[in-house]
Design a protein around this motif. Structure first.
Motif, PDB file in Angstrom:
ATOM      1  N   SER A  71       0.835  -1.194   0.000  1.00 35.14           N
ATOM      2  CA  SER A  71       0.000   0.000   0.000  1.00 35.14           C
ATOM      3  C   SER A  71       0.873   1.247   0.000  1.00 35.14           C
ATOM      4  N   VAL A  73       0.638   3.563   2.036  1.00 34.41           N
ATOM      5  CA  VAL A  73       0.991   3.864   3.421  1.00 34.41           C
ATOM      6  C   VAL A  73       2.327   3.237   3.774  1.00 34.41           C
ATOM      7  N   ASP A 107       1.833   1.833  14.316  1.00 33.99           N
ATOM      8  CA  ASP A 107       0.747   2.285  13.438  1.00 33.99           C
ATOM      9  C   ASP A 107       0.495   1.298  12.308  1.00 33.99           C
ATOM     10  N   LEU A 108       1.571   0.789  11.698  1.00 36.05           N
ATOM     11  CA  LEU A 108       1.392  -0.176  10.606  1.00 36.05           C
ATOM     12  C   LEU A 108       0.768  -1.469  11.121  1.00 36.05           C
ATOM     13  N   ALA A 110      -1.226  -1.747  13.723  1.00 32.49           N
ATOM     14  CA  ALA A 110      -2.623  -1.499  14.076  1.00 32.49           C
ATOM     15  C   ALA A 110      -3.515  -1.467  12.845  1.00 32.49           C
ATOM     16  N   GLN A 111      -2.978  -0.998  11.726  1.00 29.90           N
ATOM     17  CA  GLN A 111      -3.755  -0.945  10.490  1.00 29.90           C
ATOM     18  C   GLN A 111      -3.787  -2.273   9.752  1.00 29.90           C
ATOM     19  N   GLN A 113      -1.382  -3.561   7.955  1.00 28.00           N
ATOM     20  CA  GLN A 113      -0.771  -3.389   6.641  1.00 28.00           C
ATOM     21  C   GLN A 113       0.125  -4.578   6.297  1.00 28.00           C
TER      22      GLN A 113
END
Length: 220
Positions: A71, A73, A107-108, A110-111, A113
């Motif tokens: 992605s 992100v 953050d990655l 939690a998403q 990814q």
């Protein structure tokens, strides 16, 4: 190679029909393959029709579907780690360092990814973004050789005939000084001594005793 494998599979299917009670070891010896090969192909051949020729063809090991793309992100995070190194690193991280930091990004995670598994993927992203420059191949320009017998090279080497000490080391007691012509790579002379000094080397390089008529040359 494929034709040989095809023939081995066809022979194995014939043996399965003629000798259905053989063991895997007997089949393996008959076709010259491993027992693991026999196990794999016995399952495939018994599931196919007796006259199915397509089953005898090998199956490609290439990936059936392209891998899922990362992605934006994740790509942006890779470039961010490259441009803004983590505290304590003190230098732009390479692909392996970035691969180490990504799974530790809260953050990655939690998403949910998808993260790259190989440093090669990260290197490709860095190159495409201009963060890594491709090294240009070094082109070595040929140097023009001097005129014959105008410049000589002096090269010291240990004499291989000197006896080796008990610990395997060869003492630097006898050395050979070779004088090579820079223009032709011809061995002009060689001198063996155990007491080489700067003065004796200079004298030998300027006018070898083996060729007293040669003019003095510039040694490198």
């Amino acid at each position: 190679m494929e034709a040989v494998d095809y023939a081995a599979r066809a022979n194995f299917r014939r043996l399965l029909t003629q000798s259905p009670n053989w063991t895997r070891k007997q089949y393996a010896q008959a076709v010259g393959m491993s027992e693991g090969w026999v196990k794999k192909w016995s399952k495939r051949l018994r599931q196919a029709a007796p006259d199915d020729e397509t089953v005898l063809q090998g199956q490609s090991r290439a990936r059936k579907h392209p891998p899922e793309r990362l992605s934006e992100v994740v790509v942006d995070r890779i470039l961010e780690v490259r441009d803004q190194p983590p505290d304590g690193l003190g230098r732009p991280p390479g692909a392996k360092a970035i691969l180490y930091y990504l799974p530790r990004d809260a953050d990655l995670l939690a998403q949910g990814q998808r993260l790259p598994r190989s440093s090669r993927t990260i290197s490709r992203i860095l190159r495409q973004a201009g963060r890594i420059r491709r090294r240009r191949p070094r082109v070595q320009e040929p140097t023009e050789r001097p005129a014959p017998m105008s410049q000589w090279q002096l090269d010291f080497k240990d004499a291989s005939s000197v006896a080796v000490e008990a610990d395997g080391k060869r003492p630097h007691v006898v050395e050979v000084l070779n004088s090579l012509d820079e223009g032709t790579s011809v061995l002009v002379a060689a001198q063996v001594r155990s007491d080489f000094t700067a003065e004796t080397s200079e004298a030998f390089g300027g006018r070898p005793a083996a060729h007293p008529r040669l003019p003095p040359a510039t040694h490198l």
